[in-house]
Design a protein around this motif. Structure first.
Motif, PDB file in Angstrom:
ATOM      1  N   ALA A  10      55.969  24.546  29.881  1.00  0.00           N
ATOM      2  CA  ALA A  10      55.300  24.575  28.573  1.00  0.00           C
ATOM      3  C   ALA A  10      54.243  23.481  28.565  1.00  0.00           C
ATOM      4  O   ALA A  10      54.213  22.620  29.452  1.00  0.00           O
ATOM      5  N   PHE A  11      53.377  23.542  27.546  1.00  0.00           N
ATOM      6  CA  PHE A  11      52.349  22.523  27.385  1.00  0.00           C
ATOM      7  C   PHE A  11      52.963  21.159  27.109  1.00  0.00           C
ATOM      8  O   PHE A  11      53.866  21.038  26.263  1.00  0.00           O
ATOM      9  N   GLU A  12      52.437  20.142  27.787  1.00  0.00           N
ATOM     10  CA  GLU A  12      52.822  18.755  27.486  1.00  0.00           C
ATOM     11  C   GLU A  12      52.388  18.415  26.057  1.00  0.00           C
ATOM     12  O   GLU A  12      53.108  17.764  25.310  1.00  0.00           O
ATOM     13  N   SER A  17      50.713  20.849  23.191  1.00  0.00           N
ATOM     14  CA  SER A  17      50.213  22.204  22.960  1.00  0.00           C
ATOM     15  C   SER A  17      49.014  22.213  22.010  1.00  0.00           C
ATOM     16  O   SER A  17      49.042  21.564  20.967  1.00  0.00           O
ATOM     17  N   PRO A  18      47.989  22.995  22.376  1.00  0.00           N
ATOM     18  CA  PRO A  18      46.852  23.150  21.449  1.00  0.00           C
ATOM     19  C   PRO A  18      47.263  23.872  20.162  1.00  0.00           C
ATOM     20  O   PRO A  18      46.515  23.874  19.198  1.00  0.00           O
ATOM     21  N   ASP A  19      48.466  24.480  20.183  1.00  0.00           N
ATOM     22  CA  ASP A  19      48.900  25.132  18.928  1.00  0.00           C
ATOM     23  C   ASP A  19      49.455  24.109  17.941  1.00  0.00           C
ATOM     24  O   ASP A  19      49.882  24.467  16.846  1.00  0.00           O
ATOM     25  N   ARG A  20      49.474  22.837  18.364  1.00  0.00           N
ATOM     26  CA  ARG A  20      49.833  21.715  17.489  1.00  0.00           C
ATOM     27  C   ARG A  20      51.185  21.932  16.812  1.00  0.00           C
ATOM     28  O   ARG A  20      51.382  21.638  15.626  1.00  0.00           O
ATOM     29  N   GLY A  21      52.127  22.502  17.603  1.00  0.00           N
ATOM     30  CA  GLY A  21      53.496  22.651  17.104  1.00  0.00           C
ATOM     31  C   GLY A  21      53.704  23.849  16.193  1.00  0.00           C
ATOM     32  O   GLY A  21      54.746  23.963  15.542  1.00  0.00           O
ATOM     33  N   ARG A  22      52.709  24.777  16.160  1.00  0.00           N
ATOM     34  CA  ARG A  22      52.863  25.956  15.302  1.00  0.00           C
ATOM     35  C   ARG A  22      53.607  27.092  15.996  1.00  0.00           C
ATOM     36  O   ARG A  22      53.742  28.186  15.452  1.00  0.00           O
ATOM     37  N   GLY A  23      54.070  26.862  17.219  1.00  0.00           N
ATOM     38  CA  GLY A  23      54.866  27.881  17.900  1.00  0.00           C
ATOM     39  C   GLY A  23      54.060  29.095  18.317  1.00  0.00           C
ATOM     40  O   GLY A  23      54.605  30.198  18.423  1.00  0.00           O
ATOM     41  N   LEU A  24      52.753  28.916  18.565  1.00  0.00           N
ATOM     42  CA  LEU A  24      51.899  30.052  18.955  1.00  0.00           C
ATOM     43  C   LEU A  24      51.743  30.180  20.472  1.00  0.00           C
ATOM     44  O   LEU A  24      51.429  31.261  20.961  1.00  0.00           O
ATOM     45  N   ALA A  25      51.924  29.090  21.202  1.00  0.00           N
ATOM     46  CA  ALA A  25      51.836  29.180  22.664  1.00  0.00           C
ATOM     47  C   ALA A  25      52.977  30.057  23.168  1.00  0.00           C
ATOM     48  O   ALA A  25      54.058  30.147  22.567  1.00  0.00           O
ATOM     49  N   ARG A  26      52.756  30.707  24.305  1.00  0.00           N
ATOM     50  CA  ARG A  26      53.666  31.770  24.732  1.00  0.00           C
ATOM     51  C   ARG A  26      54.988  31.286  25.332  1.00  0.00           C
ATOM     52  O   ARG A  26      55.877  32.118  25.574  1.00  0.00           O
ATOM     53  N   ASP A  27      55.156  29.989  25.536  1.00  0.00           N
ATOM     54  CA  ASP A  27      56.502  29.527  25.917  1.00  0.00           C
ATOM     55  C   ASP A  27      57.476  29.787  24.771  1.00  0.00           C
ATOM     56  O   ASP A  27      58.689  29.938  24.995  1.00  0.00           O
ATOM     57  N   ALA A  42      47.557  19.392  35.274  1.00  0.00           N
ATOM     58  CA  ALA A  42      48.656  19.729  36.199  1.00  0.00           C
ATOM     59  C   ALA A  42      48.783  21.243  36.367  1.00  0.00           C
ATOM     60  O   ALA A  42      49.184  21.733  37.431  1.00  0.00           O
ATOM     61  N   MET A  43      48.418  21.999  35.306  1.00  0.00           N
ATOM     62  CA  MET A  43      48.542  23.455  35.387  1.00  0.00           C
ATOM     63  C   MET A  43      47.615  24.059  36.441  1.00  0.00           C
ATOM     64  O   MET A  43      47.834  25.182  36.899  1.00  0.00           O
ATOM     65  N   LYS A  44      46.582  23.309  36.790  1.00  0.00           N
ATOM     66  CA  LYS A  44      45.592  23.835  37.748  1.00  0.00           C
ATOM     67  C   LYS A  44      45.764  23.243  39.142  1.00  0.00           C
ATOM     68  O   LYS A  44      44.985  23.521  40.042  1.00  0.00           O
ATOM     69  N   LYS A  45      46.792  22.435  39.298  1.00  0.00           N
ATOM     70  CA  LYS A  45      47.058  21.851  40.619  1.00  0.00           C
ATOM     71  C   LYS A  45      47.943  22.802  41.430  1.00  0.00           C
ATOM     72  O   LYS A  45      48.669  23.637  40.878  1.00  0.00           O
ATOM     73  N   GLY A  78      47.504  29.708  36.929  1.00  0.00           N
ATOM     74  CA  GLY A  78      47.463  28.340  36.414  1.00  0.00           C
ATOM     75  C   GLY A  78      47.770  28.227  34.940  1.00  0.00           C
ATOM     76  O   GLY A  78      47.132  27.445  34.221  1.00  0.00           O
ATOM     77  N   GLN A  79      48.748  29.013  34.454  1.00  0.00           N
ATOM     78  CA  GLN A  79      49.064  28.990  33.029  1.00  0.00           C
ATOM     79  C   GLN A  79      50.544  28.690  32.804  1.00  0.00           C
ATOM     80  O   GLN A  79      51.335  28.569  33.754  1.00  0.00           O
ATOM     81  N   ILE A  80      50.905  28.620  31.533  1.00  0.00           N
ATOM     82  CA  ILE A  80      52.317  28.573  31.122  1.00  0.00           C
ATOM     83  C   ILE A  80      52.582  29.778  30.238  1.00  0.00           C
ATOM     84  O   ILE A  80      51.624  30.346  29.682  1.00  0.00           O
ATOM     85  N   PRO A  81      53.756  30.303  30.113  1.00  0.00           N
ATOM     86  CA  PRO A  81      54.997  29.809  30.719  1.00  0.00           C
ATOM     87  C   PRO A  81      55.251  30.388  32.112  1.00  0.00           C
ATOM     88  O   PRO A  81      54.721  31.425  32.471  1.00  0.00           O
ATOM     89  N   THR A  82      56.093  29.633  32.841  1.00  0.00           N
ATOM     90  CA  THR A  82      56.760  30.189  34.013  1.00  0.00           C
ATOM     91  C   THR A  82      58.268  30.050  33.771  1.00  0.00           C
ATOM     92  O   THR A  82      58.692  29.384  32.833  1.00  0.00           O
ATOM     93  N   PHE A 134      56.244  34.622  36.192  1.00  0.00           N
ATOM     94  CA  PHE A 134      55.275  34.303  35.150  1.00  0.00           C
ATOM     95  C   PHE A 134      55.048  35.571  34.344  1.00  0.00           C
ATOM     96  O   PHE A 134      55.654  36.606  34.628  1.00  0.00           O
ATOM     97  N   GLU A 135      54.226  35.530  33.313  1.00  0.00           N
ATOM     98  CA  GLU A 135      54.012  36.571  32.311  1.00  0.00           C
ATOM     99  C   GLU A 135      55.147  36.569  31.294  1.00  0.00           C
ATOM    100  O   GLU A 135      56.281  36.957  31.618  1.00  0.00           O
ATOM    101  N   SER A 136      54.872  36.125  30.099  1.00  0.00           N
ATOM    102  CA  SER A 136      55.933  35.951  29.093  1.00  0.00           C
ATOM    103  C   SER A 136      56.711  37.245  28.858  1.00  0.00           C
ATOM    104  O   SER A 136      57.941  37.214  28.714  1.00  0.00           O
ATOM    105  N   GLY A 137      56.025  38.381  28.860  1.00  0.00           N
ATOM    106  CA  GLY A 137      56.719  39.653  28.644  1.00  0.00           C
ATOM    107  C   GLY A 137      57.703  39.953  29.754  1.00  0.00           C
ATOM    108  O   GLY A 137      58.834  40.394  29.508  1.00  0.00           O
ATOM    109  N   ARG A 182      52.280  36.610  14.704  1.00  0.00           N
ATOM    110  CA  ARG A 182      52.243  35.262  14.113  1.00  0.00           C
ATOM    111  C   ARG A 182      50.886  34.605  14.322  1.00  0.00           C
ATOM    112  O   ARG A 182      50.472  33.746  13.542  1.00  0.00           O
ATOM    113  N   ARG A 183      50.193  35.004  15.396  1.00  0.00           N
ATOM    114  CA  ARG A 183      48.892  34.394  15.694  1.00  0.00           C
ATOM    115  C   ARG A 183      47.898  34.650  14.549  1.00  0.00           C
ATOM    116  O   ARG A 183      46.885  33.965  14.436  1.00  0.00           O
ATOM    117  N   LEU A 184      48.198  35.664  13.709  1.00  0.00           N
ATOM    118  CA  LEU A 184      47.300  36.007  12.599  1.00  0.00           C
ATOM    119  C   LEU A 184      47.649  35.299  11.303  1.00  0.00           C
ATOM    120  O   LEU A 184      46.976  35.492  10.288  1.00  0.00           O
TER     121      LEU A 184
END
Ligand SMILES: N[C@@H](CCC(=O)N[C@@H](CSCc1ccc([N+](=O)[O-])cc1)C(=O)NCC(=O)O)C(=O)O
Length: 216
Positions: A7-9, A11-21, A44-47, A57-61, A70-73, A172-174
């Motif tokens: 998951a993001f160290e 998250s750009p979702d600022r704790g709104r639970g929108l990132a796919r982890d 680190a995601m791109k290393k 180079g994304q999350i989640p894994t 990988f792929e949340s689905g 929820r993203r909406l």
């Protein structure tokens, strides 16, 4: 062996639970499985260490012993196949629940992501004002169809399933867009998902990461 997800160290979702982890966290809570989280910075995601797990180079894994996904689905489907609670046993109902997982990520999510990406990366472009109504229209076309299907039902096809988990998270993203206000049954549907104890636990855990990173 405990499952480990990434998951993001911070998250750009600022704790709104929108990132796919959030989808993976929610699924693991629904089936009562513990998990560890490996938090990653954007760098680190791109290393190579992470690219060997996730070629994009994304999350989640998801790691469970030698298995790396990988792929949340796909991760949610694997969790649902390994543990009871997210897919019905009856063959037809199970197939339909998986169908709704694909509908969430393949039919409903793309126009929502396109609209979000335009806002993030094009809102200062001269064409944005003209383009936004078209982006909204594509989202609302899918909301119309989903809303008609759902009607007054509690979930998309009988009992709550992984299909609902994925669809609620996509919708929820909406929540801050204003587009859901014309679809009260979808607003209530999302709220039913958010009222689930497993969702609440997953959300709290994702928020705690953001708050700890923000406090640091
Ligand atoms: N199809 C893949 C897509 C994975 C994906 O998009 N991951 C994103 C995070 S979740 C997408 C996301 C990010 C931010 C918000 N937000 O609200 O701020 C919402 C969703 C990522 O790693 N982005 C970093 C990168 O690509 O370099 C999946 O479902 O797993």
């Amino acid at each position: 062996m405990t499952v480990t997800i990434t998951a993001f160290e911070q998250s750009p979702d600022r704790g709104r639970g929108l990132a796919r982890d959030m989808r993976v966290r929610w699924a693991l809570e629904e089936v009562g499985q513990p998990y560890d989280v490996h938090l990653l910075s954007f760098a680190a995601m791109k290393k190579q260490a992470h690219l060997s797990l996730h070629p994009f180079g994304q999350i989640p894994t998801y790691e469970d012993g030698d298995l790396v996904l990988f792929e949340s689905g796909a991760i949610v489907l694997h969790i649902a196949e390994q543990h009871a609670g997210l897919l019905p046993n009856e063959v037809g109902a199970r197939a339909r629940a998986i169908m709704w997982m694909f509908a969430a990520v393949g039919t409903v999510e793309p126009p929502i992501v396109e609209r979000s990406a335009a806002y993030l990366m094009e809102r200062d472009k001269p064409w944005y004002a003209e383009r936004l109504p078209m982006l909204d229209g594509r989202v609302c076309a899918q909301l119309d169809r989903l809303s008609r299907h759902l009607g007054d039902a509690e979930w998309l096809d009988g009992a709550f399933s992984a299909g609902d988990l994925m669809m609620v998270h996509v919708l929820r993203r909406l929540e801050s867009s204003g587009l859901l206000q014309d679809y009260p049954n979808l607003v209530a549907y999302i709220a039913r998902g958010e009222a689930r104890p497993a969702y609440k636990q997953a959300f709290a855990d994702q928020l705690a990461v953001f708050e700890a990173a923000s406090a640091g």
